[in-house]
Design a protein around this motif. Structure first.
Motif, PDB file in Angstrom:
ATOM      1  N   TYR A 157      60.334  54.391  18.772  1.00  0.00           N
ATOM      2  CA  TYR A 157      61.348  55.339  19.106  1.00  0.00           C
ATOM      3  C   TYR A 157      62.334  55.237  17.727  1.00  0.00           C
ATOM      4  CZ  TYR A 157      63.736  50.615  19.608  1.00  0.00           C
ATOM      5  OH  TYR A 157      64.160  49.312  19.596  1.00  0.00           O
ATOM      6  N   ARG A 158      63.473  56.120  17.779  1.00  0.00           N
ATOM      7  CA  ARG A 158      64.274  56.438  16.819  1.00  0.00           C
ATOM      8  C   ARG A 158      65.621  55.462  16.861  1.00  0.00           C
ATOM      9  NH1 ARG A 158      64.084  61.119  13.526  1.00  0.00           N
ATOM     10  NH2 ARG A 158      65.869  60.548  12.511  1.00  0.00           N
ATOM     11  N   TRP A 161      68.757  56.878  16.238  1.00  0.00           N
ATOM     12  CA  TRP A 161      69.676  57.767  17.424  1.00  0.00           C
ATOM     13  C   TRP A 161      69.984  56.844  18.617  1.00  0.00           C
ATOM     14  CZ3 TRP A 161      65.705  62.530  18.310  1.00  0.00           C
ATOM     15  CH2 TRP A 161      65.382  63.256  17.421  1.00  0.00           C
ATOM     16  N   TYR A 259      57.418  64.244  16.860  1.00  0.00           N
ATOM     17  CA  TYR A 259      58.074  62.850  16.437  1.00  0.00           C
ATOM     18  C   TYR A 259      58.265  62.991  14.869  1.00  0.00           C
ATOM     19  CZ  TYR A 259      59.927  58.317  15.810  1.00  0.00           C
ATOM     20  OH  TYR A 259      60.785  57.105  15.403  1.00  0.00           O
ATOM     21  N   GLY A 262      60.935  65.090  13.629  1.00  0.00           N
ATOM     22  CA  GLY A 262      62.549  64.805  14.239  1.00  0.00           C
ATOM     23  C   GLY A 262      62.703  65.576  15.352  1.00  0.00           C
ATOM     24  N   LEU A 304      62.075  57.903   7.711  1.00  0.00           N
ATOM     25  CA  LEU A 304      61.538  57.924   8.941  1.00  0.00           C
ATOM     26  C   LEU A 304      60.888  56.340   9.587  1.00  0.00           C
ATOM     27  CD1 LEU A 304      61.572  59.625  11.757  1.00  0.00           C
ATOM     28  CD2 LEU A 304      59.201  60.147  11.199  1.00  0.00           C
ATOM     29  N   LYS A 307      63.710  54.306  10.217  1.00  0.00           N
ATOM     30  CA  LYS A 307      64.490  54.426  11.453  1.00  0.00           C
ATOM     31  C   LYS A 307      63.605  54.358  12.737  1.00  0.00           C
ATOM     32  CE  LYS A 307      66.961  58.059   9.042  1.00  0.00           C
ATOM     33  NZ  LYS A 307      67.223  59.422   8.585  1.00  0.00           N
ATOM     34  N   THR A 308      62.278  53.818  12.473  1.00  0.00           N
ATOM     35  CA  THR A 308      61.409  53.927  13.715  1.00  0.00           C
ATOM     36  C   THR A 308      61.304  52.190  14.181  1.00  0.00           C
ATOM     37  OG1 THR A 308      60.289  55.687  13.000  1.00  0.00           O
ATOM     38  CG2 THR A 308      59.179  54.430  14.513  1.00  0.00           C
TER      39      THR A 308
END
Lengths: 458, 297
Positions: A157-158, A161, A259, A262, A304, A307-308
């Motif tokens: 998951y992000r 976010w 994904y 984005g 990414l 952020k993952t």
């Protein structure tokens, strides 16, 4: 590329005889030339090339043996094997997910004695016990196939976010559904979650931890089919609810591209994704807006990977994780020389250098089943730098996770062979497709699935 | 004894020798046809009366396979899908082929190039164009949704044209028309080129307009070509598997349904065989009717 293969080949050639002889010179070479087929589920061309390098190296050492590598899509494997079995043309050796291998074993088309012999030769205690358990015969007197590599699945998951929105990580039914709803913005071409809704194996891989987190099972500990339970119904309903926040239409793992672009907040995937997340060039090769600049959405984000995050365990009434062991097996052959040759080749694949070369096809995705390999310095120094990127400790955790794999086919430590047959025939994915795509009523779809399962169990 | 030996035996006259030679020469072909075409058909019919067990030991169950298939509503759904598919693809390919052929029969610059470009969908490998179509109709990244939804605002939301069950059959039909029309075009065009220009000149002298010329000259001239194309298209598309299966697995026409029945899940080989027989009978019945009524043989 060619040069690289040559270099690998040459270095293996130099190193290999040492390890083979170091491992024990008791190998008896078969008399006369022998040729056998090897069916692999690694259908990607670069992976096939690596396996071919290993085969070429081996056949250089043993010129009397020739090995014919055949790629078979994982979703078609059961069908191909059934028809080949009827026609008497089964390959000597295959690579398949453990569940599928067990299903073959139940049909009695596997040479379990030869496999057990290899396991004992290597030493039972050298394997991760969880992985061996998955492949044990019901009589507990041997093994259907040999665990070779494995992956762990979870919800990626992000994290950025989630943090911004002040949401909990998707580790529970409630948090996951809440986040899926929150991030579902089809007007902006952004979607909440990816769960499998095409009638393919991926759908069952996503569904299994969700159902097991609700204590839903296919069988009770006495081997009775208990599929049509209130817990299972809740799980199917919950899954259908989640699927509403999917990208449009039936989806499978290929939608993970969204994904990387984005356009997706969460997706179920194995540790194979580590590769794609960490390496921009890999991701750029997929469908990104860099290649299609007029399309709506953002470009590939090199940050990414940071952020993952991964939520490997799903919790509701219970907690469940999911992963798959991929195994080598031997089909019964009329010609025992073929089995002997395939056996020897498998032993070779377990030698250190061959093993590490194989696993380095997909660092993160392919994790070793021998404990000593996982701590091996050469293994941890993978050519793509995944270990460096994620840190050996995090990778170690992932590999350890393989020791506690849970599936529908293990109930209270007992292996339910019928569950593997149900998985191999993809009944649950078909049911999920009916519910999420054809709008079939949950009760009706579950009744259908139960009917199909009963046919198989019988 | 070799062939020359038989032929040289003196008790055969010239005519008999020729007939022996004739049979000997076609024998390999006959054997190949028998073993590769007739044997599988007969074996398939045989299997359709059995409960097939892959590990050996088939049990004779009479017409049970047939009744199981016919009393299953999924079967009738797939018959309906097949008829829908065959009907629309046949009309579509033939009409489009006819229109394009009429247009290509006129003189215009670069006609040769355009004529050959039109053949592209027909000659391109199925798998590569299927992937291209999947890209085009991808709900999130595809150009189709980008134009119709994003740019033109034709729909209220993005949707998955190929995957969604209710649209999938129409995409399959569209795909088949696009891929199959060049064949009809090619056949009709070659027939058009053979029509004597004096017929049109005579019609013009009699004061016929465009439509009358088409109705009284062009159409009767191409009638039998069109009739044959329609028949071929119906036969091909009635049994069509690869285009549909590769594009989308949820359009269950008879051929795809038979595959699923026979080779996936709980493999019902016997029922699969009976499905193939039913499909064969439906097709043969139709062809006999069509040949008599439309082609007037």
């Amino acid at each position: 590329m060619k040069k690289a293969i040559l270099i690998i080949l040459a270095s293996l050639l130099i190193l290999l005889p040492l390890s083979v002889f170091a491992g024990g010179a008791e190998e008896v070479q078969e008399a006369g030339p022998v040729s056998f087929d090897f069916w692999t589920t690694e259908t990607q061309s670069d992976r096939m090339a690596t396996i071919q390098v290993l085969i070429d190296t081996y056949t250089t050492l043993y010129p009397d043996v020739s090995i014919n590598l055949v790629a078979v899509d994982e979703n078609d494997l059961a069908t191909h094997v059934q028809t080949a079995s009827a026609a008497g043309t089964l390959p000597a050796m295959f690579e398949a997910p453990a569940e599928t291998a067990v299903a073959f074993g139940v049909e009695g088309i596997l040479d379990t004695a030869a496999v057990t012999d290899i396991v004992n030769g290597i030493g039972k205690d050298k394997f991760y016990q969880g992985a061996l358990k998955v492949l044990e015969t019901s009589a507990k007197d041997g093994y259907y196939a040999l665990p070779y590599h494995g992956w762990v699945q979870g919800l990626w998951y992000r994290a950025d976010w989630f943090e911004e929105a002040g949401l909990e990580p998707p580790a529970t039914w409630e948090a996951t559904l809440k986040a899926a709803k929150y991030f579902y913005k089809p007007d902006e071409n952004q979607y909440g979650i990816l769960v499998g809704t095409k009638p393919e194996g991926y759908a069952e891989q996503c569904f299994t931890p969700i159902a097991m987190a609700n204590n839903a099972a296919l069988f009770d500990k006495d081997g009775k089919l208990v599929f049509n339970s209130p817990e299972m119904k809740e799980a199917v309903e919950y899954y259908a609810e989640l699927a509403k926040y999917n990208p449009p239409g039936p989806q499978t793992w290929r939608a993970r591209d969204y994904y990387l672009q984005g356009k997706l907040a969460m997706f179920y995937y194995s540790t194979y994704i580590m590769d794609d997340l960490a390496l921009q060039e890999v991701a750029a090769g997929s469908l990104t807006s860099e290649n299609f600049e007029n399309l709506k959405g953002s470009g590939f984000d090199p940050e990414l990977v940071d952020k993952t995050k991964l939520a490997p365990i799903m919790t509701n009434k219970a907690s469940a994780g999911y992963g798959t062991v991929v195994a080598f097996g031997l089909f019964n052959q009329d010609d025992s020389a073929k089995t002997a040759a395939a056996k020897n080749f498998i032993k070779y694949l377990y030698t250190q250098n061959a093993y590490i070369t194989f696993l380095h096809m997909a660092p993160g995705g392919m994790n070793p089943m021998l404990k000593e390999i996982s701590t091996n310095a050469r293994f941890q120094n993978d050519p793509k730098g995944i270990f460096k990127h994620y840190g050996a400790e995090k990778m170690g955790e992932i590999i350890q996770g393989l020791d506690s794999i849970e599936t529908f086919s293990i109930v209270d430590g007992n292996r339910m062979e019928a569950a593997s047959v149900i998985t191999a025939q993809q009944i649950i994915p078909q049911m999920l497709y009916k519910v999420t795509q054809e709008g079939m009523d949950v009760d009706k779809a579950m009744a259908w699935a139960e009917g199909e399962m009963e046919k198989l169990v019988k | 004894m070799n062939l020359a030996g038989i032929l040289n035996q003196n008790n055969l006259n010239r005519q008999q020798r020729e007939s022996v030679l004739g049979w000997a020469l076609i024998l390999p072909a006959v054997l190949i046809i028998l073993s590769l075409i007739l044997y599988p058909i007969i074996y398939n019919i045989y299997l359709s009366f059995f409960d097939v067990n892959l590990e050996g030991g088939n049990t004779y169950i009479g017409l049970d396979n047939y009744s199981n298939v016919v009393f299953d509503s999924v079967f009738w759904n797939s018959v309906y899908t097949t008829i829908l598919y065959v009907l629309f693809t046949t009309i579509g390919t033939t009409l489009l082929g006819l229109i394009v052929a009429l247009a290509m029969n006129k003189e215009f610059p670069l006609r040769g190039l355009v004529r050959s470009l039109i053949l592209l969908p027909y000659v391109a490998p199925v798998i590569s164009v299927v992937f291209a179509w999947k890209f085009i109709f991808d709900p999130v990244n595809g150009i189709f949704m980008d134009i119709t939804y994003e740019k033109l605002g034709m729909f209220s939301e993005r949707f998955n044209m190929i995957g969604t069950p209710e649209y999938a059959v129409w995409v399959a039909i569209l795909f088949s028309i696009w891929k199959g029309f060049p064949f009809a075009y090619l056949m009709i065009l070659s027939r058009l080129q053979a029509i004597d220009a004096t017929l049109y000149e005579a019609a013009e002298i009699d004061g016929a307009n465009r439509w009358e010329k088409f109705k009284s000259i062009t159409f009767p001239e191409v009638y039998f070509v069109v009739g044959a194309i329609v028949l071929l298209r119906i036969i091909w598309n009635f049994n069509k598997f690869e285009d549909i299966y590769l594009l989308t697995r949820n359009v269950k026409v008879l051929a795809v349904y038979t595959y699923f029945k026979a080779f996936t899940g709980y493999m019902e080989m016997g029922q699969g065989a009976s499905l193939a027989v039913i499909q064969f009978l439906l097709l043969i019945g139709f062809i006999l009717f069509y040949v008599k009524r439309v082609l007037k043989w």
